[in-house]
Design a protein around this motif. Sequence first.
Motif, mmCIF file in Angstrom:
data_model
loop_
_atom_site.group_PDB
_atom_site.id
_atom_site.type_symbol
_atom_site.label_atom_id
_atom_site.label_comp_id
_atom_site.label_asym_id
_atom_site.label_seq_id
_atom_site.Cartn_x
_atom_site.Cartn_y
_atom_site.Cartn_z
ATOM 1 N N GLY A 104 -0.607 -8.169 0.663
ATOM 2 C CA GLY A 104 -1.366 -7.495 -0.381
ATOM 3 C C GLY A 104 -1.374 -5.992 -0.198
ATOM 4 N N SER A 105 -1.464 -5.544 1.050
ATOM 5 C CA SER A 105 -1.441 -4.107 1.341
ATOM 6 C C SER A 105 -0.094 -3.498 0.977
ATOM 7 C CB SER A 105 -1.734 -3.864 2.825
ATOM 8 O OG SER A 105 -3.008 -4.353 3.173
ATOM 9 N N ILE B 35 -5.937 -1.639 -8.332
ATOM 10 C CA ILE B 35 -4.998 -2.770 -8.344
ATOM 11 C C ILE B 35 -5.206 -3.701 -7.159
ATOM 12 C CG2 ILE B 35 -3.265 -1.434 -9.596
ATOM 13 C CD1 ILE B 35 -1.708 -1.145 -6.997
ATOM 14 N N MET B 36 -6.105 -3.355 -6.257
ATOM 15 C CA MET B 36 -6.312 -4.194 -5.068
ATOM 16 C C MET B 36 -6.728 -5.627 -5.394
ATOM 17 S SD MET B 36 -7.956 -1.862 -2.051
ATOM 18 C CE MET B 36 -6.937 -0.660 -1.185
ATOM 19 N N PRO B 37 -7.727 -5.839 -6.280
ATOM 20 C CA PRO B 37 -8.139 -7.222 -6.549
ATOM 21 C C PRO B 37 -6.988 -8.115 -7.006
ATOM 22 C CG PRO B 37 -9.745 -5.693 -7.441
ATOM 23 C CD PRO B 37 -8.574 -4.874 -7.018
ATOM 24 N N GLY B 38 -6.258 -7.662 -8.032
ATOM 25 C CA GLY B 38 -5.143 -8.457 -8.536
ATOM 26 C C GLY B 38 -4.035 -8.624 -7.513
ATOM 27 N N SER B 39 -3.773 -7.567 -6.752
ATOM 28 C CA SER B 39 -2.700 -7.620 -5.745
ATOM 29 C C SER B 39 -2.992 -8.656 -4.681
ATOM 30 C CB SER B 39 -2.519 -6.238 -5.100
ATOM 31 O OG SER B 39 -2.104 -5.276 -6.042
ATOM 32 N N ALA C 67 3.277 -0.524 -5.351
ATOM 33 C CA ALA C 67 2.918 -0.358 -6.763
ATOM 34 C C ALA C 67 2.339 1.030 -7.028
ATOM 35 C CB ALA C 67 1.910 -1.430 -7.172
ATOM 36 N N THR C 68 1.558 1.548 -6.098
ATOM 37 C CA THR C 68 0.965 2.873 -6.275
ATOM 38 C C THR C 68 2.036 3.958 -6.275
ATOM 39 O OG1 THR C 68 -1.096 2.171 -5.206
ATOM 40 C CG2 THR C 68 -0.698 4.531 -5.362
ATOM 41 N N VAL C 69 2.989 3.851 -5.368
ATOM 42 C CA VAL C 69 4.081 4.829 -5.313
ATOM 43 C C VAL C 69 4.890 4.794 -6.607
ATOM 44 C CG1 VAL C 69 6.256 5.439 -4.180
ATOM 45 C CG2 VAL C 69 4.253 4.843 -2.801
ATOM 46 N N GLY C 70 5.249 3.596 -7.059
ATOM 47 C CA GLY C 70 6.020 3.462 -8.288
ATOM 48 C C GLY C 70 5.258 3.968 -9.507
ATOM 49 N N ALA C 71 3.953 3.674 -9.552
ATOM 50 C CA ALA C 71 3.126 4.139 -10.673
ATOM 51 C C ALA C 71 3.030 5.662 -10.680
ATOM 52 C CB ALA C 71 1.725 3.525 -10.571
ATOM 53 N N ALA C 72 2.953 6.260 -9.499
ATOM 54 C CA ALA C 72 2.892 7.720 -9.408
ATOM 55 C C ALA C 72 4.183 8.349 -9.930
ATOM 56 C CB ALA C 72 2.638 8.142 -7.964
ATOM 57 N N LEU D 108 -9.381 0.426 -16.748
ATOM 58 C CA LEU D 108 -8.023 0.139 -17.224
ATOM 59 C C LEU D 108 -7.233 -0.651 -16.185
ATOM 60 C CD1 LEU D 108 -7.009 3.518 -18.924
ATOM 61 C CD2 LEU D 108 -7.423 1.322 -20.048
ATOM 62 N N ARG D 109 -7.445 -0.348 -14.919
ATOM 63 C CA ARG D 109 -6.735 -1.062 -13.856
ATOM 64 C C ARG D 109 -7.287 -2.465 -13.639
ATOM 65 N NH1 ARG D 109 -1.836 0.818 -13.459
ATOM 66 N NH2 ARG D 109 -1.674 2.961 -12.759
ATOM 67 N N LEU D 110 -8.578 -2.621 -13.831
ATOM 68 C CA LEU D 110 -9.215 -3.897 -13.511
ATOM 69 C C LEU D 110 -9.102 -4.922 -14.623
ATOM 70 C CD1 LEU D 110 -12.469 -2.509 -11.832
ATOM 71 C CD2 LEU D 110 -10.644 -3.771 -10.674
#
Length: 250
Positions: free
Chosen positions: A102-103, A188-192, A109-114, A155-157
Amino acid sequence: MTDTEADNGSEKNKKNPAFKYGPIAIIVIGFILFFALGGHKYVSLDTLKEQKVTFKAFVEGNYFIAALAFMSAYAALTAISFPGAWVLSLLGGFLFGTLIGGSFIVIGATVGAAVIFLAVRYAFRDWFKDKLGGKTLEKFEKGLQENELSYLFILRLVPAFPFFVVNIAPALFGVKFRNYLVTTFFGIMPGSFVYASVGAGIGAALDAGEDAGLSGIMTQPTVLLPIIGLIILALIPVIYKKIKGNPAES
């Protein structure tokens, strides 16, 4: 080099089409090549089922390389806005477990989204502002920025919004990159971790020949209720400001 010269160089880069549209062009080319070369055929549950032993063996023998490769692949697919990246979330949980997997998902995902956020903002922000109208956009942005963190978290949740849409839309408005990055990472942590948890236990299901259908996973009460709770928490600052700004008349 003086500050004035540096500023002039920065302005020239912004006006230079190669600098302005280059990053987004690379992303578009990457998207086209990914599908043209059949990459989408390999990011599937069938591939996970057929290659699970090979994947596991590679991770056991090359853990560090596998971890970097997984996060890089996740970042790349996120950057090109590939809609099937959730399969990689399952793979991450399957290969690395719920917490570590998950980490890795969150980081990739954070890097790609950035990357896609910066590319879209740099290429289309001015065009979007001109089309919508400066005053109209400024009014909207002012309201957004008053509760920026809360709105971005929501929006993320909210599972109703596709991940790639939430990556791109804020780039067209005056959203601070820092706030975008923070809310993406934590939002995005919960879904991840949900998908990683499912992936961690999917091996036994695949071995048993069970169907790993996950279309309704995010609407299950055990998943949806905690997310609703997080959405309510994110809304508290907005509600507080509304009440504080508009006190009830006695």
